[in-house]
Design an enzyme around this catalytic site. Structure first.
Site, PDB file in Angstrom:
ATOM      1  CB  SER A 214      14.456 121.212  95.274  1.00 58.54           C
ATOM      2  OG  SER A 214      13.043 121.193  95.293  1.00 58.54           O
ATOM      3  CG  HIS A 216       9.368 122.858  95.819  1.00 64.07           C
ATOM      4  ND1 HIS A 216       9.069 123.483  97.008  1.00 64.07           N
ATOM      5  CD2 HIS A 216       9.947 121.695  96.134  1.00 64.07           C
ATOM      6  CE1 HIS A 216       9.457 122.703  98.007  1.00 64.07           C
ATOM      7  NE2 HIS A 216      10.000 121.610  97.502  1.00 64.07           N
ATOM      8  CB  THR A 254       7.790 107.187  82.701  1.00 62.19           C
ATOM      9  OG1 THR A 254       7.596 105.804  82.402  1.00 62.19           O
ATOM     10  CG2 THR A 254       7.446 108.040  81.494  1.00 62.19           C
ATOM     11  CB  CYS A 333      11.941 122.926 110.408  1.00 60.06           C
ATOM     12  SG  CYS A 333      12.629 123.459 111.931  1.00 60.06           S
TER      13      CYS A 333
HETATM   14  C1  LIG Z   1      13.340 121.961 100.598  1.00 62.14           C
HETATM   15  C2  LIG Z   1      14.637 121.340 100.929  1.00 62.14           C
HETATM   16  C3  LIG Z   1      14.863 119.979 100.700  1.00 62.14           C
HETATM   17  C4  LIG Z   1      13.788 119.059 100.178  1.00 62.14           C
HETATM   18  O1  LIG Z   1      13.520 119.306  98.825  1.00 62.14           O
HETATM   19  P1  LIG Z   1      12.235 118.658  98.131  1.00 62.14           P
HETATM   20  O2  LIG Z   1      12.444 118.955  96.681  1.00 62.14           O
HETATM   21  O3  LIG Z   1      11.050 119.350  98.712  1.00 62.14           O
HETATM   22  O4  LIG Z   1      12.259 117.203  98.416  1.00 62.14           O
HETATM   23  C5  LIG Z   1      16.096 119.466 100.992  1.00 62.14           C
HETATM   24  N1  LIG Z   1      17.073 120.237 101.488  1.00 62.14           N
HETATM   25  C6  LIG Z   1      16.890 121.551 101.728  1.00 62.14           C
HETATM   26  C7  LIG Z   1      18.007 122.358 102.268  1.00 62.14           C
HETATM   27  C8  LIG Z   1      15.662 122.140 101.463  1.00 62.14           C
HETATM   28  O5  LIG Z   1      15.480 123.434 101.718  1.00 62.14           O
END
Ligand SMILES: *Cc1c(COP(=O)(O)O)cnc(C)c1O
Length: 387
Positions: A214, A216, A254, A333
């Site tokens: 991911s 972010h 896309t 969570c």
């Molecule tokens: C944040 C997180 C996700 C989800 O990721 P997104 O890009 O927000 O969908 C999945 N697994 C773990 C361990 C995370 O910390």
């Protein structure tokens, strides 16, 4: 863990609060923002990367491929192994459903410590007839290679474990577990959303077949992620989103040039700065722990191998934190519900202990002063007389 604990009124200026929730998300690095903006306007690289008949599309495609190389480089693999997705949630869905639906029926091994993006997907697969074993953590709070070994069955097709736990910061021994899974012949998926820039990943020397990323959590934008698809997983994973055949047919849609370029830049920065950053954050963690010394609270999974960025703390009684400290409560969570964290319960905490646990996570922009203020705030809350 998206909710804030004891957060004040929404109108409260955000500038006054201390951000200690880096494990939930990170701010986008200014250098990343700059590169993303270049992809948006009329003067920018706004073309459709799939339009290969003109320079607008060709230039956008070149940017997308550069970003693919940057992501691949951070995790030690080749660019052609990286498939763009909308985030780690989608990557986890693609990996688990993709393998399951290609194989028909069988058995999957995972753990009680996984993120909801894995647990909820596995629950869906159980409703489709798959058997799933959820391993419990060992005495240190980690999933042991032995536990994986013992859970393997003749019909085990897939093992899915996270590299770094989002609540505890614990690190899974994916090198050893990968060898065990490979010897058995099953595929090994690893959710590495919390790991990039925090632990070294060398996919080409790991027995890992699928890995989720991911942007972010690593100073990139939300809404973009990737799935690593290793050689052994090729042809053994079915697309879950159809239309257009992008990304080798594995994930149509896309390509979001600005998001992808942002993730690439964020991962490139992580590659050059991760080692120093880890050192600095280790110092910050030691500083925080020193400041909290003597208080009646326990660090969860303290004896496990852990990243320095995330601390799970359980005070010995309920505390009320001021609204200036932005941290996650362990109950949050489970999103809307007020249920105690499944991860902490799996560690053996009582529900009341799990409910008062706080996750303190910090990162690139955290200062010494902020650490001191956070420690003072936690100390004040714990030392407050019980009413
Ligand atoms: C944040 C997180 C996700 C989800 O990721 P997104 O890009 O927000 O969908 C999945 N697994 C773990 C361990 C995370 O910390």
């Amino acid at each position: 863990m998206a909710h804030l604990m004891h957060w004040g009124a929404l109108s409260q200026p955000a500038a006054k609060s201390l951000y200690f929730d880096y494990a939930a998300t990170t701010p986008v690095d200014e250098r990343v923002i700059k590169r993303m903006v270049e992809c948006l306007g009329r003067e920018g690289l706004f073309g459709n990367p799939a339009s290969q008949s003109h320079p607008f599309g060709q230039q956008a495609r070149a940017q997308v491929e550069q970003a693919r190389s940057q992501v691949a480089s951070l995790v030690g693999t080749q660019p052609q192994r990286i498939v763009w997705t909308s985030g780690a949630t989608e990557s986890n869905n693609l990996a688990l459903k993709g393998v399951a639906r290609q194989h028909g029926r069988g058995h999957i091994i995972s753990s009680q410590l996984e993120h909801k993006a894995v647990l909820d997907t596995l629950q869906q697969l159980q409703s489709e007839g798959w058997a799933v074993t959820y391993l419990s953590p060992d005495a240190h709070g980690a999933i042991s290679p032995q536990a994986v070994q013992q859970a393997l069955r003749a019909d085990t097709r897939l093992v899915s474990l996270m590299l770094v736990n989002n609540e505890l910061g614990t690190i899974t021994d994916i090198a050893r577990i990968g060898e065990i899974v490979r010897e058995h012949g099953a595929l090994f998926h690893v959710d590495a959303a919390q790991a990039t820039g925090k632990v070294d990943i060398h996919l080409d020397s790991l027995a890992v077949d699928l890995m989720s990323f991911s942007a972010h959590k690593t100073y990139g934008p939300k809404g973009i992620g990737a799935l690593y698809v290793g050689k052994r997983a090729e042809g053994r994973i079915a697309a879950q989103i159809h239309g257009g055949g992008h990304e080798g047919g594995l994930r149509s849609g896309t390509l979001a040039t600005h998001q992808i370029v942002g993730m690439g830049e964020a991962f490139a920065i992580a590659k050059t700065e991760a080692a120093l950053e880890r050192q600095r954050i280790t110092f910050l963690r030691e500083r925080l722990l020193r400041a909290l010394r003597g208080l009646p609270l326990q660090v969860n999974a303290a004896s496990a191998e852990r990243i320095p960025h995330t601390l799970s703390l359980t005070p010995d009684r309920d505390i009320v934190l001021g609204s200036t400290l932005a941290i996650s409560s362990a109950s949050a969570c489970n999103s809307a519900s007020n249920a105690p964290s499944h991860v902490l319960l799996a560690l053996g905490l009582r529900p009341s202990e799990a409910l008062r646990t706080i996750r303190v996570s910090f990162g690139r922009f955290t200062t010494h002063e902020e650490i001191d203020s956070a420690a003072a705030e936690i100390r004040r809350a714990i030392e407050l007389p019980i009413p």
